[in-house]
Write a protein that holds these residues in place. Structure first.
Motif, PDB file in Angstrom:
ATOM      1  N   MET A   1       0.833  -1.168   0.000  1.00  0.00           N
ATOM      2  CA  MET A   1       0.000   0.000   0.000  1.00  0.00           C
ATOM      3  C   MET A   1       0.888   1.245   0.000  1.00  0.00           C
ATOM      4  O   MET A   1       1.814   1.327   0.795  1.00  0.00           O
ATOM      5  CB  MET A   1      -0.860  -0.012   1.251  1.00  0.00           C
ATOM      6  N   PRO A   2       0.579   2.189  -0.849  1.00  0.00           N
ATOM      7  CA  PRO A   2       1.401   3.406  -0.875  1.00  0.00           C
ATOM      8  C   PRO A   2       1.280   4.188   0.436  1.00  0.00           C
ATOM      9  O   PRO A   2       0.180   4.328   0.972  1.00  0.00           O
ATOM     10  CB  PRO A   2       0.804   4.220  -2.029  1.00  0.00           C
ATOM     11  N   GLU A   3       2.387   4.658   0.930  1.00  0.00           N
ATOM     12  CA  GLU A   3       2.392   5.444   2.170  1.00  0.00           C
ATOM     13  C   GLU A   3       1.486   6.665   2.039  1.00  0.00           C
ATOM     14  O   GLU A   3       0.832   7.082   2.985  1.00  0.00           O
ATOM     15  CB  GLU A   3       3.824   5.880   2.507  1.00  0.00           C
ATOM     16  N   GLU A   4       1.425   7.225   0.839  1.00  0.00           N
ATOM     17  CA  GLU A   4       0.628   8.422   0.600  1.00  0.00           C
ATOM     18  C   GLU A   4      -0.862   8.182   0.869  1.00  0.00           C
ATOM     19  O   GLU A   4      -1.600   9.105   1.181  1.00  0.00           O
ATOM     20  CB  GLU A   4       0.830   8.901  -0.837  1.00  0.00           C
ATOM     21  N   ALA A   5      -1.307   6.939   0.762  1.00  0.00           N
ATOM     22  CA  ALA A   5      -2.712   6.620   1.021  1.00  0.00           C
ATOM     23  C   ALA A   5      -3.101   6.945   2.454  1.00  0.00           C
ATOM     24  O   ALA A   5      -4.262   7.220   2.747  1.00  0.00           O
ATOM     25  CB  ALA A   5      -2.987   5.157   0.716  1.00  0.00           C
ATOM     26  N   HIS A   6      -2.136   6.939   3.364  1.00  0.00           N
ATOM     27  CA  HIS A   6      -2.419   7.240   4.763  1.00  0.00           C
ATOM     28  C   HIS A   6      -2.451   8.742   5.036  1.00  0.00           C
ATOM     29  O   HIS A   6      -2.805   9.158   6.134  1.00  0.00           O
ATOM     30  CB  HIS A   6      -1.383   6.570   5.668  1.00  0.00           C
ATOM     31  N   ASN A   7      -2.116   9.560   4.054  1.00  0.00           N
ATOM     32  CA  ASN A   7      -2.112  11.010   4.238  1.00  0.00           C
ATOM     33  C   ASN A   7      -3.483  11.635   4.007  1.00  0.00           C
ATOM     34  O   ASN A   7      -3.717  12.775   4.386  1.00  0.00           O
ATOM     35  CB  ASN A   7      -1.092  11.666   3.310  1.00  0.00           C
ATOM     36  N   TYR A   8      -4.401  10.913   3.367  1.00  0.00           N
ATOM     37  CA  TYR A   8      -5.751  11.419   3.118  1.00  0.00           C
ATOM     38  C   TYR A   8      -6.585  11.153   4.362  1.00  0.00           C
ATOM     39  O   TYR A   8      -6.943  10.035   4.666  1.00  0.00           O
ATOM     40  CB  TYR A   8      -6.354  10.738   1.887  1.00  0.00           C
ATOM     41  N   VAL A   9      -6.877  12.212   5.107  1.00  0.00           N
ATOM     42  CA  VAL A   9      -7.514  12.087   6.410  1.00  0.00           C
ATOM     43  C   VAL A   9      -8.962  12.564   6.346  1.00  0.00           C
ATOM     44  O   VAL A   9      -9.262  13.610   5.782  1.00  0.00           O
ATOM     45  CB  VAL A   9      -6.734  12.905   7.465  1.00  0.00           C
ATOM     46  N   LEU A  10      -9.847  11.761   6.925  1.00  0.00           N
ATOM     47  CA  LEU A  10     -11.257  12.130   7.093  1.00  0.00           C
ATOM     48  C   LEU A  10     -11.490  12.309   8.580  1.00  0.00           C
ATOM     49  O   LEU A  10     -11.390  11.351   9.343  1.00  0.00           O
ATOM     50  CB  LEU A  10     -12.175  11.028   6.564  1.00  0.00           C
ATOM     51  N   GLY A  11     -11.770  13.514   8.986  1.00  0.00           N
ATOM     52  CA  GLY A  11     -11.906  13.772  10.419  1.00  0.00           C
ATOM     53  C   GLY A  11     -10.553  13.694  11.087  1.00  0.00           C
ATOM     54  O   GLY A  11      -9.663  14.472  10.790  1.00  0.00           O
ATOM     55  N   SER A  12     -10.385  12.702  11.948  1.00  0.00           N
ATOM     56  CA  SER A  12      -9.140  12.611  12.697  1.00  0.00           C
ATOM     57  C   SER A  12      -8.269  11.420  12.304  1.00  0.00           C
ATOM     58  O   SER A  12      -7.230  11.199  12.907  1.00  0.00           O
ATOM     59  CB  SER A  12      -9.450  12.519  14.194  1.00  0.00           C
ATOM     60  N   ARG A  13      -8.700  10.657  11.294  1.00  0.00           N
ATOM     61  CA  ARG A  13      -7.883   9.499  10.904  1.00  0.00           C
ATOM     62  C   ARG A  13      -7.936   9.267   9.398  1.00  0.00           C
ATOM     63  O   ARG A  13      -8.883   9.673   8.727  1.00  0.00           O
ATOM     64  CB  ARG A  13      -8.293   8.259  11.663  1.00  0.00           C
TER      65      ARG A  13
ATOM     66  N   VAL B   1     -10.422   2.692  -2.068  1.00  0.00           N
ATOM     67  CA  VAL B   1     -10.119   3.755  -1.101  1.00  0.00           C
ATOM     68  C   VAL B   1      -8.657   4.177  -1.218  1.00  0.00           C
ATOM     69  O   VAL B   1      -8.338   5.365  -1.128  1.00  0.00           O
ATOM     70  CB  VAL B   1     -10.468   3.311   0.337  1.00  0.00           C
ATOM     71  N   THR B   2      -7.775   3.235  -1.471  1.00  0.00           N
ATOM     72  CA  THR B   2      -6.361   3.561  -1.670  1.00  0.00           C
ATOM     73  C   THR B   2      -6.190   4.447  -2.897  1.00  0.00           C
ATOM     74  O   THR B   2      -5.500   5.469  -2.849  1.00  0.00           O
ATOM     75  CB  THR B   2      -5.522   2.273  -1.820  1.00  0.00           C
ATOM     76  N   THR B   3      -6.854   4.092  -3.991  1.00  0.00           N
ATOM     77  CA  THR B   3      -6.762   4.890  -5.222  1.00  0.00           C
ATOM     78  C   THR B   3      -7.301   6.298  -5.003  1.00  0.00           C
ATOM     79  O   THR B   3      -6.662   7.287  -5.388  1.00  0.00           O
ATOM     80  CB  THR B   3      -7.530   4.203  -6.367  1.00  0.00           C
ATOM     81  N   VAL B   4      -8.468   6.406  -4.381  1.00  0.00           N
ATOM     82  CA  VAL B   4      -9.056   7.727  -4.121  1.00  0.00           C
ATOM     83  C   VAL B   4      -8.139   8.541  -3.218  1.00  0.00           C
ATOM     84  O   VAL B   4      -7.930   9.740  -3.458  1.00  0.00           O
ATOM     85  CB  VAL B   4     -10.462   7.581  -3.498  1.00  0.00           C
ATOM     86  N   SER B   5      -7.580   7.926  -2.192  1.00  0.00           N
ATOM     87  CA  SER B   5      -6.698   8.638  -1.268  1.00  0.00           C
ATOM     88  C   SER B   5      -5.456   9.171  -1.974  1.00  0.00           C
ATOM     89  O   SER B   5      -5.103  10.346  -1.824  1.00  0.00           O
ATOM     90  CB  SER B   5      -6.281   7.709  -0.122  1.00  0.00           C
ATOM     91  N   VAL B   6      -4.804   8.322  -2.755  1.00  0.00           N
ATOM     92  CA  VAL B   6      -3.579   8.725  -3.456  1.00  0.00           C
ATOM     93  C   VAL B   6      -3.887   9.812  -4.485  1.00  0.00           C
ATOM     94  O   VAL B   6      -3.174  10.823  -4.577  1.00  0.00           O
ATOM     95  CB  VAL B   6      -2.902   7.509  -4.120  1.00  0.00           C
TER      96      VAL B   6
END
Length: 77
Positions: free
Chosen positions: A1-13, A57-62
């Motif tokens: 999973m790309p690390e960048e996928a964790h940068n897209y935050v909804l609310g607090s996570r 969700v990963t694609t949308v986040s990245v």
């Protein structure tokens, strides 16, 4: 999973963390009832439903983070 996928935050996570947390197999302590989100996908003949959701969700986040990164800098005059 790309690390960048964790940068897209909804609310607090991150959105990806939310999906992963929501779609876990859990057992109610009081009743012993098992909640397996995979059952729904199996019943509909889509056993890879959760894996496909994580991919989406990963694609949308990245892609969202890429778009945000490319936005011009806002200057206040």
């Amino acid at each position: 999973m790309p690390e960048e996928a964790h940068n897209y935050v909804l609310g607090s996570r991150p959105a990806l963390d939310w999906v992963l947390r929501q779609y876990q197999v859990t057992t109610d302590k009081a009743s012993g009832i098992v909640n397996d989100p995979n059952d729904w996908g199996r019943e509909l003949g889509q056993p890879s439903y959760i894996v496909d959701l994580v991919k989406k969700v990963t694609t949308v986040s990245v892609e969202t983070m890429r778009i945000v990164r490319e936005l011009p800098t806002l200057t206040l005059d």
